[in-house]
Design a protein around this motif. Structure first.
Motif, PDB file in Angstrom:
ATOM      1  N   ALA A   2      -0.537  -8.324   2.638  1.00  0.00           N
ATOM      2  CA  ALA A   2       0.787  -8.298   2.482  1.00  0.00           C
ATOM      3  C   ALA A   2       1.247  -8.442   1.463  1.00  0.00           C
ATOM      4  CB  ALA A   2       1.385  -8.773   4.214  1.00  0.00           C
ATOM      5  N   ARG A   5       1.617  -6.697  -4.025  1.00  0.00           N
ATOM      6  CA  ARG A   5       2.929  -5.143  -4.462  1.00  0.00           C
ATOM      7  C   ARG A   5       1.907  -4.827  -6.134  1.00  0.00           C
ATOM      8  NH1 ARG A   5       6.425  -8.215  -8.290  1.00  0.00           N
ATOM      9  NH2 ARG A   5       8.078  -6.293  -7.861  1.00  0.00           N
ATOM     10  N   GLU A  31      14.592  -2.946  -2.344  1.00  0.00           N
ATOM     11  CA  GLU A  31      13.411  -2.580  -1.110  1.00  0.00           C
ATOM     12  C   GLU A  31      12.654  -2.568  -2.103  1.00  0.00           C
ATOM     13  OE1 GLU A  31      16.206  -0.179   0.823  1.00  0.00           O
ATOM     14  OE2 GLU A  31      16.363  -1.423  -0.032  1.00  0.00           O
ATOM     15  N   MET A  35       8.313  -4.260  -2.193  1.00  0.00           N
ATOM     16  CA  MET A  35       6.961  -3.602  -1.687  1.00  0.00           C
ATOM     17  C   MET A  35       5.902  -3.284  -3.157  1.00  0.00           C
ATOM     18  SD  MET A  35       8.169  -0.259   0.742  1.00  0.00           S
ATOM     19  CE  MET A  35       6.634  -0.648   1.852  1.00  0.00           C
ATOM     20  N   CYS A  36       6.277  -3.320  -4.101  1.00  0.00           N
ATOM     21  CA  CYS A  36       5.781  -2.526  -5.535  1.00  0.00           C
ATOM     22  C   CYS A  36       6.395  -3.000  -6.891  1.00  0.00           C
ATOM     23  CB  CYS A  36       5.238  -0.982  -5.141  1.00  0.00           C
ATOM     24  SG  CYS A  36       7.295   0.003  -5.517  1.00  0.00           S
ATOM     25  N   GLU A 320      11.307   6.863  -0.021  1.00  0.00           N
ATOM     26  CA  GLU A 320      10.114   7.565   1.357  1.00  0.00           C
ATOM     27  C   GLU A 320       8.452   7.460   0.180  1.00  0.00           C
ATOM     28  OE1 GLU A 320      10.010   6.582   4.603  1.00  0.00           O
ATOM     29  OE2 GLU A 320      12.353   5.842   3.809  1.00  0.00           O
ATOM     30  N   LYS A 323       7.468   4.122  -0.513  1.00  0.00           N
ATOM     31  CA  LYS A 323       7.311   3.391  -0.082  1.00  0.00           C
ATOM     32  C   LYS A 323       5.758   3.292   0.642  1.00  0.00           C
ATOM     33  CE  LYS A 323      12.337   2.025   0.712  1.00  0.00           C
ATOM     34  NZ  LYS A 323      13.010   2.820   2.281  1.00  0.00           N
ATOM     35  N   LEU A 324       5.569   5.298   0.724  1.00  0.00           N
ATOM     36  CA  LEU A 324       4.157   5.286   1.365  1.00  0.00           C
ATOM     37  C   LEU A 324       3.080   4.870   0.457  1.00  0.00           C
ATOM     38  CD1 LEU A 324       3.600   6.805   3.956  1.00  0.00           C
ATOM     39  CD2 LEU A 324       3.531   8.397   2.896  1.00  0.00           C
ATOM     40  N   ALA A 326       3.280   2.508  -1.406  1.00  0.00           N
ATOM     41  CA  ALA A 326       3.430   0.771  -1.645  1.00  0.00           C
ATOM     42  C   ALA A 326       2.446   0.550  -0.394  1.00  0.00           C
ATOM     43  CB  ALA A 326       4.522   0.468  -1.706  1.00  0.00           C
ATOM     44  N   GLU A 327       2.809   1.350   0.662  1.00  0.00           N
ATOM     45  CA  GLU A 327       1.593   0.962   1.539  1.00  0.00           C
ATOM     46  C   GLU A 327       0.589   1.218   1.671  1.00  0.00           C
ATOM     47  OE1 GLU A 327       2.029   2.322   6.362  1.00  0.00           O
ATOM     48  OE2 GLU A 327       3.018   2.335   5.604  1.00  0.00           O
ATOM     49  N   TYR A 328      -0.245   2.222   1.135  1.00  0.00           N
ATOM     50  CA  TYR A 328      -1.378   2.143   1.861  1.00  0.00           C
ATOM     51  C   TYR A 328      -2.162   1.905  -0.032  1.00  0.00           C
ATOM     52  CZ  TYR A 328      -0.988   5.756   5.217  1.00  0.00           C
ATOM     53  OH  TYR A 328      -0.706   6.374   6.752  1.00  0.00           O
ATOM     54  N   LYS A 331      -4.485  -0.905   0.351  1.00  0.00           N
ATOM     55  CA  LYS A 331      -5.719  -0.748   0.829  1.00  0.00           C
ATOM     56  C   LYS A 331      -6.847   0.681   0.495  1.00  0.00           C
ATOM     57  CE  LYS A 331      -3.237   0.067   4.435  1.00  0.00           C
ATOM     58  NZ  LYS A 331      -2.315   0.126   5.647  1.00  0.00           N
TER      59      LYS A 331
END
Length: 337
Positions: A2, A5, A31, A35-36, A320, A323-324, A326-328, A331
Motif C-alpha cells: 500500500a 508510488r 487521485e 497512486m503513482c 482507469e 490507475k490499473l 499503478a495498482e499492479y 506487485k
C-alpha cells in the motif's frame, strides 16, 4: 504494498488525436498522484496546447530523466522529445510526422522500462495510417512491444470492475478462430494465463474457460468442439496444476466471474470477450499486455480524430488505465516464474 508510488510512463500517442487531451485531463485528477508518479513521454509544446484547449489548471515541467520528476499534483512531468513541428501540426488529421513521433514516444518508454527507470507503461492511442505515413514498420502497439520488448506472442487481458478476461484467439475470422481452438492451445493458454496472473501478483487464480456453442454444446447436441478439443485442453491443464474449470456456457460465465466465482475467464474468440467487457463498462475496460518484461496497460479506444482537440473526449478510460498500472506495478514481477 500500500502507498507505493511507482513511476508510470505515459507515451503521449498520436498528437493529432485525443491522446494529449485525455492525458492532461487525467493528470488534472489528484487521485492519480496519490497512486503513482506519472511521467509523460511526449512533446511539451503539444501538452501545453492541450492544457490550453481543455482549460485544466496544470503546468508543464520538462525533465531529462524519470528520476528528475517532481511528481506533484498540479504539475505534469514530461520527458520532452520535442519532435513535433508546431507550424506543420494539424489536429485531427493523418500525419507522418505524428505517426513517427508517436512511435518514438513508445520506443523511449520501452527503453525506460527495460532499464528499470519506470515500472510500467500506460499507453494512449496511436493511428495506423499515421504510422504508415511516417514509415514506421509496425501496424500497432502489440507489434511494437513484441519487437522492442523481445517478447513474441504477448497475451492480452481485459480488466473491468474486477472482471478479468483473456483471449485464446486474436483478430481472425470466426471460422479461423474455431480452427485454432485445439486442446493443445487451450492447455498452453491456461498455463500462460495462470503465469500472467502470478506476475501481476494475483494470489487466487481460479480460471474458467468459456464455451463455444450454445450451452457449451449440450453434450454434443449443438456441436462437438467442447468434447473434442476444449474440455481435453482444460483437463490436461488441470493435470498440470492449473485451477481451471469449464467449458462454462458463455451466456453465464462472464457474469459469474464479475460476481467473484472465477478470478478470470479465457474467452475463445475476440468478440465473445470484448462484448462481455464493454457491456459491463465500456469506458472502464482496460487492456493489459502480458508476457512482456514490463507491465503495460492501455485504453481500449482509438485516436478519435473526429472529436480531437475539441475538448469533447472523455478521460475516464485513460484515468482507469493509469490507475490499473499503478495498482499492479508494485506487485508486478518481470522475471519468468
Amino acid at each position: 504494498m500500500a502507498n507505493v508510488r511507482e513511476i508510470i510512463a505515459i507515451p503521449m500517442g498520436d498528437a493529432a488525436g485525443i491522446g494529449p487531451e485525455i492525458t492532461v485531463k487525467s493528470l488534472a485528477k489528484e487521485e492519480i498522484y496519490a497512486m503513482c508518479k506519472p511521467l509523460v513521454v511526449g512533446d511539451a509544446n503539444i501538452l501545453r496546447k492541450a492544457i490550453e484547449v481543455t482549460g485544466v489548471d496544470l503546468t508543464v515541467n520538462t525533465v531529462e530523466s524519470p528520476a528528475a520528476g517532481a511528481y506533484k499534483f498540479g504539475t505534469i512531468d514530461v520527458l520532452d522529445l520535442a519532435n513535433i513541428d508546431m507550424d506543420a501540426f494539424a489536429p485531427g488529421e493523418v500525419s507522418g510526422q505524428n505517426g513517427r513521433a508517436a512511435f518514438e514516444y513508445i520506443e523511449r518508454s520501452v527503453k525506460l522500462a527495460m532499464d528499470g527507470e519506470v515500472k510500467a507503461l500506460a499507453t494512449t492511442p496511436i493511428n495506423k495510417e499515421s504510422l504508415q505515413a511516417g514509415k514506421v514498420p509496425y501496424i500497432g502497439h502489440t507489434e511494437m512491444l513484441e519487437d522492442l520488448g523481445g517478447a513474441p506472442d504477448p497475451l492480452t487481458m481485459f480488466q473491468v470492475n474486477g472482471l478479468r478476461i483473456f483471449f485464446l484467439t486474436r483478430h481472425v475470422s470466426v471460422k479461423e478462430a474455431i480452427s485454432q481452438m485445439t486442446a493443445e492451445r487451450v492447455h498452453d493458454y491456461l498455463i500462460r494465463c495462470d503465469l500472467a496472473l502470478q506476475r501481476l501478483g494475483v494470489e487466487s487464480r481460479k480460471l474458467a474457460v468459456a464455451g463455444l456453442n450454445p450451452h457449451s454444446g449440450e453434450g454434443g447436441l449443438f456441436g462437438n468442439e467442447e468434447i473434442d478439443e476444449i474440455k481435453p485442453g482444460i483437463e490436461s491443464a488441470k493435470a498440470a496444476g492449473i485451477d481451471a474449470y469449464g467449458p462454462v456456457p458463455a451466456d453465464s460465465v462472464f457474469f459469474q466471474a464479475l460476481n467473484g466465482k472465477y478470478d478470470a475467464v479465457l474467452s475463445l474468440y475476440h468478440d465473445q470477450g470484448h462484448i462481455a467487457a464493454k457491456m459491463t463498462d465500456f469506458h472502464r475496460t482496460i487492456s493489459i499486455t502480458n508476457g512482456l518484461p514490463f507491465l503495460r496497460t492501455s485504453v481500449d479506444h482509438g485516436t478519435a480524430f473526429d472529436i480531437a482537440w475539441k475538448n469533447i473526449a472523455s478521460s475516464v478510460s485513460m484515468e482507469e488505465c493509469i490507475k490499473l498500472a499503478a495498482e499492479y506495478a508494485p506487485k508486478f514481477t518481470a522475471e519468468s516464474l
